[in-house]
Structure formats: C-alpha cells, structure tokens
Write an enzyme that holds these catalytic residues in place. Sequence first.
Site, PDB file in Angstrom:
ATOM      1  N   ASN A   7       0.717 -16.344  -9.213  1.00  0.00           N
ATOM      2  CA  ASN A   7      -0.286 -17.327  -7.682  1.00  0.00           C
ATOM      3  C   ASN A   7      -1.431 -17.035  -8.829  1.00  0.00           C
ATOM      4  OD1 ASN A   7      -1.423 -17.243  -5.261  1.00  0.00           O
ATOM      5  ND2 ASN A   7      -1.113 -15.419  -4.513  1.00  0.00           N
ATOM      6  N   ARG A  91       3.873 -18.510  -6.380  1.00  0.00           N
ATOM      7  CA  ARG A  91       3.863 -18.734  -4.735  1.00  0.00           C
ATOM      8  C   ARG A  91       3.338 -20.694  -4.409  1.00  0.00           C
ATOM      9  NH1 ARG A  91      -0.507 -15.468  -1.090  1.00  0.00           N
ATOM     10  NH2 ARG A  91      -0.587 -16.458   0.639  1.00  0.00           N
ATOM     11  N   HIS A 180       1.630 -17.273   5.533  1.00  0.00           N
ATOM     12  CA  HIS A 180       1.926 -15.370   4.995  1.00  0.00           C
ATOM     13  C   HIS A 180       3.680 -15.953   5.602  1.00  0.00           C
ATOM     14  CE1 HIS A 180      -2.550 -14.538   6.430  1.00  0.00           C
ATOM     15  NE2 HIS A 180      -2.469 -14.729   5.536  1.00  0.00           N
ATOM     16  N   ARG A 243     -12.961 -15.727   8.214  1.00  0.00           N
ATOM     17  CA  ARG A 243     -12.223 -16.902   9.079  1.00  0.00           C
ATOM     18  C   ARG A 243     -12.262 -16.406  10.509  1.00  0.00           C
ATOM     19  NH1 ARG A 243      -7.436 -18.184   5.750  1.00  0.00           N
ATOM     20  NH2 ARG A 243      -7.756 -16.601   4.800  1.00  0.00           N
ATOM     21  N   PHE A 286     -12.419  -3.764   7.024  1.00  0.00           N
ATOM     22  CA  PHE A 286     -12.738  -3.617   8.442  1.00  0.00           C
ATOM     23  C   PHE A 286     -13.296  -1.978   7.770  1.00  0.00           C
ATOM     24  CE2 PHE A 286     -10.095  -5.896  11.466  1.00  0.00           C
ATOM     25  CZ  PHE A 286     -10.480  -6.444  10.914  1.00  0.00           C
ATOM     26  N   GLY A 333      -3.338  -5.141   4.786  1.00  0.00           N
ATOM     27  CA  GLY A 333      -4.077  -4.173   4.245  1.00  0.00           C
ATOM     28  C   GLY A 333      -4.302  -3.394   5.585  1.00  0.00           C
ATOM     29  N   GLU A 386       5.800  -9.885  -1.035  1.00  0.00           N
ATOM     30  CA  GLU A 386       5.309 -11.721  -1.101  1.00  0.00           C
ATOM     31  C   GLU A 386       6.227 -10.890  -2.185  1.00  0.00           C
ATOM     32  OE1 GLU A 386       2.099 -13.730   0.963  1.00  0.00           O
ATOM     33  OE2 GLU A 386       1.574 -11.697   0.670  1.00  0.00           O
TER      34      GLU A 386
HETATM   35  P1  AMP Z   1      -5.681  -7.778   2.204  1.00  0.00           P
HETATM   36  O1  AMP Z   1      -6.211  -8.974   2.523  1.00  0.00           O
HETATM   37  O2  AMP Z   1      -4.050  -7.623   2.858  1.00  0.00           O
HETATM   38  O3  AMP Z   1      -5.455  -7.401   0.952  1.00  0.00           O
HETATM   39  O4  AMP Z   1      -6.135  -6.629   3.484  1.00  0.00           O
HETATM   40  C1  AMP Z   1      -7.711  -6.182   3.425  1.00  0.00           C
HETATM   41  C2  AMP Z   1      -7.997  -5.794   4.250  1.00  0.00           C
HETATM   42  O5  AMP Z   1      -7.092  -4.406   4.230  1.00  0.00           O
HETATM   43  C3  AMP Z   1      -9.788  -4.736   4.081  1.00  0.00           C
HETATM   44  O6  AMP Z   1      -9.975  -5.856   5.398  1.00  0.00           O
HETATM   45  C4  AMP Z   1      -9.647  -4.095   4.320  1.00  0.00           C
HETATM   46  O7  AMP Z   1     -10.918  -3.031   4.639  1.00  0.00           O
HETATM   47  C5  AMP Z   1      -8.707  -3.281   4.946  1.00  0.00           C
HETATM   48  N1  AMP Z   1      -8.190  -2.177   4.701  1.00  0.00           N
HETATM   49  C6  AMP Z   1      -7.869  -1.284   3.226  1.00  0.00           C
HETATM   50  N2  AMP Z   1      -7.523  -0.184   3.633  1.00  0.00           N
HETATM   51  C7  AMP Z   1      -7.497  -0.150   4.622  1.00  0.00           C
HETATM   52  C8  AMP Z   1      -7.454   1.940   5.300  1.00  0.00           C
HETATM   53  N3  AMP Z   1      -7.230   2.703   5.167  1.00  0.00           N
HETATM   54  N4  AMP Z   1      -7.996   1.793   6.456  1.00  0.00           N
HETATM   55  C9  AMP Z   1      -8.788   0.328   7.577  1.00  0.00           C
HETATM   56  N5  AMP Z   1      -8.527  -0.932   7.028  1.00  0.00           N
HETATM   57  C10 AMP Z   1      -8.198  -0.939   5.388  1.00  0.00           C
END
Ligand code: AMP
Length: 399
Positions: A7, A91, A180, A243, A286, A333, A386
């Site tokens: 990627n 990717r 995605h 975003r 988050f 996530g 993915e």
């Molecule tokens: P991704 O882009 O799929 O890697 O997701 C990243 C997001 O997942 C970030 O905003 C993280 O805060 C959230 N995230 C990861 N672990 C947790 C968790 N245990 N509880 C809530 N949000 C999470």
Amino acid sequence: MKVLVINAGSSSLKYQLMDPETGAVSAKGLCERIGIDGKFTYKAGGKTVIDAADVAMPTHAEGIQAVLDALVNPEYGVIASMDEIDAVGHRVLHGGAKFTESCLVDEACKQAIRDCIPLGPLHNPANLMGIEACEKVMPGKPQVAVFDTAFHMTMPAEAYTYAIPYEYYENDQVRRYGFHGTSHRYIAERALAMLGRTETPEGTKIINCHLGNGSSLCAIKDGKCVDTTMGLGPLAGIPMGTRCGDIDATIMEYLMGRYGYDIGQMMNILNKKSGVLGISGVSSDFRDLEAAEKEGNARAKLALDKFFYEVRKAIGAYAAAMGGVDAIVFTAGVGENGIANRARIMKGLEYLGAKIDPEKNNTRGVEAEISTADSKVKIFVIPTNEELMIAKDTARLAK
Ligand code: AMP
C-alpha cells in the site's frame, strides 16, 4: 503461495508478506519518510526486528529493496530468496468507472491508473510509484492492482448520479465512485458466510459501517454494492476523523468570501481540520473524544453525538434504499473496538427490528454476532482485512 501486499503512499509504503489461502502474515512493516530521511520498520514472528531511522530511501525503489533485503536476511528473514514471492498485490485508490475488478498490471493497466490521476490526485501517483518501484527491483514478477473503487461499480445510476448538469458526468466523469471498496467486499463475503448465504446471496441486504479515521457505509444487496456514502472523492458521506463528510456547498462560497480563502485552503480545512476534530477541537481520535466527553467536554460530546447521528441516519437511508436489512456490520478501528460507540449508534434503530445485546456487544477485534436472539436484523462485528482480499485477488490473477 506467498504474496507481497503493498500500500504505497506519496512518502510511505506499507507491506505484508502473506499466504493468500490462510491469511497468515509472515512479515510486515512500513517504509516512511521516503525521499526525506527514510525510516524502516520490519516485523516478523510477532516481534519488531528492525526499527531504523535515517535509512537511505530517496525513492520507493530503495524502500522496496529494503523490504526484500529484510525478507531474505539469513538471520531474521522469512524466505530464502525472492523467488518465493509468487506475486505482488497493490492497493490502488482510484480505478474510475473503468475498473470493475482487480487487474494484472501491464502497460494498459498502468495507463488507466494514470488516466485516473485527476480523480485521485494524491493517491494514484503514489500507487503507481509503488508499482514501478517493484518493476524495477523485481523485474518480471507478476503484479496486480486492486482498486478501492471497484466494488462500488455495481451501483445503479440513480445512486451514482449527481444532480448537476449531466454533461459533467458525460464529459468529465463526475459521479459517485465510493472508496474502502476492498474492505466492503471483504465484509460482504464474511457477512454472507455468517448469514449462511454464501451460495445464495440473492435477496440478502447488508449494511456495512466501516468506521475508522476515514469512514463510509455501504449498502450491499445480493452481495453487490448498491450505494455507498463516499462520492467522487473520500471527503463525502458521514463526518470522519478530520473530514467534513456531506456539507452544503454554499458553506464553501460563504467562507471563501468572508476569509478570502483560495480553493486549496478551503479544501485543506474540509479534509484536515473538520470532522470530529473540527467540532470538538480536541482530537480526531475517538478514544480521546470519549475520554474528553467523560471529563465533561461538551464539544467532544457533540462531535460524538453528531457522528453517531449521521451513521444512524445513513443506516436508515440504506434500509429504505434496499427495502429492508438482514444484517448491520461494524468494522474498522471504531467499528471493531468501540463498544459504547456501537451501542450509541444502534440506540433508536430498534424500529428496524435491530436489537443489540449489551453482553454480546462487549467484544473487541474479533468476529462476533452482537444482536439479541430475538433481533430480526443480525448485528455483526467483523474485523476487516483488506490485505487478505488483495492477496487473494493477486493469487487468482497471477496464476
Ligand atoms: P482506523 O482508521 O480503522 O485505524 O481507525 C482508527 C480509529 O479507531 C481511531 O479514531 C481510534 O480512536 C479508533 N479506535 C481504536 N481503538 C478503539 C477503541 N478501543 N475504542 C474506540 N475507538 C477506537
């Protein structure tokens, strides 16, 4: 069989060496700061073996070379020689309307990726750099391009057409593409399997919520995408980490007039300073937002409430678009790990016949059904993969 999954970004390159049948990852890592001061990480056997700064990496080709050197290293490598890599899967962000599935890389495929640069100006050039670096370092090795947009190409015209003068679609390819797609396709396959409908997908209605730093929902009917929230680019749909998601285009004219922003400054605000970060002023992450909300931060609470509200609304919209829903899936996530987040999204969707079970929902990062026994709609958590999808496509096409 072993597939190297790549990627490539403009100054970074993520890699995984993977068995496409079992999904087992023998090594993975990251080249960062390509063209700057080169940083290289390599993990094998569950351990970080290399974490090196100042690695000479003027272009992506030196990055790929560093990956291969590590993979065949007699001490910590996982293969004896490059010959053990059967093919490379990439990717690629934007395949326009041309690519409805993955393709074996040849001159025509590369030209088509080049032709889509105006649609994916940040990613497609970087994806091409990754492909050309592999050609240079591994000449003759079969390569496959897997497009983020391809899964969405089954959308009907009423879902992908924008209500602007039609000539912009005909002459300039302005339409909803969605992103995605590789993740949504993986989830579609897994959700069908969990519903016991792999062989009979006709009539199934699945809504996948890919909620991460970037987020999109996908309506999947008969195993195929019929609508998705992202659009011509990945800025559209529900609010994300940074975003804005869907906004009234008038906002741009209004703010550009008031502050004298040019279009680049305006787009930077909408891409990098908006979303839950923009509302909260706290973070795009988050976990930070949940912590701030617990401490009484009202704007962090508003950012979360806004995000959950828009996800819930999109689920309702897709249930309406498909005439019902059999399964709602959470992935990425936030979707895989956010226990409280999933519960807050589902609150108010009971009218659809979707009831979340608080105990079953107390799960993270593993495939699980989290709906109550009497819920008409199944609710699943499915960790996305993915890379496995890319490896499988690559193995199939490279054969
Ligand atoms: P991704 O882009 O799929 O890697 O997701 C990243 C997001 O997942 C970030 O905003 C993280 O805060 C959230 N995230 C990861 N672990 C947790 C968790 N245990 N509880 C809530 N949000 C999470």
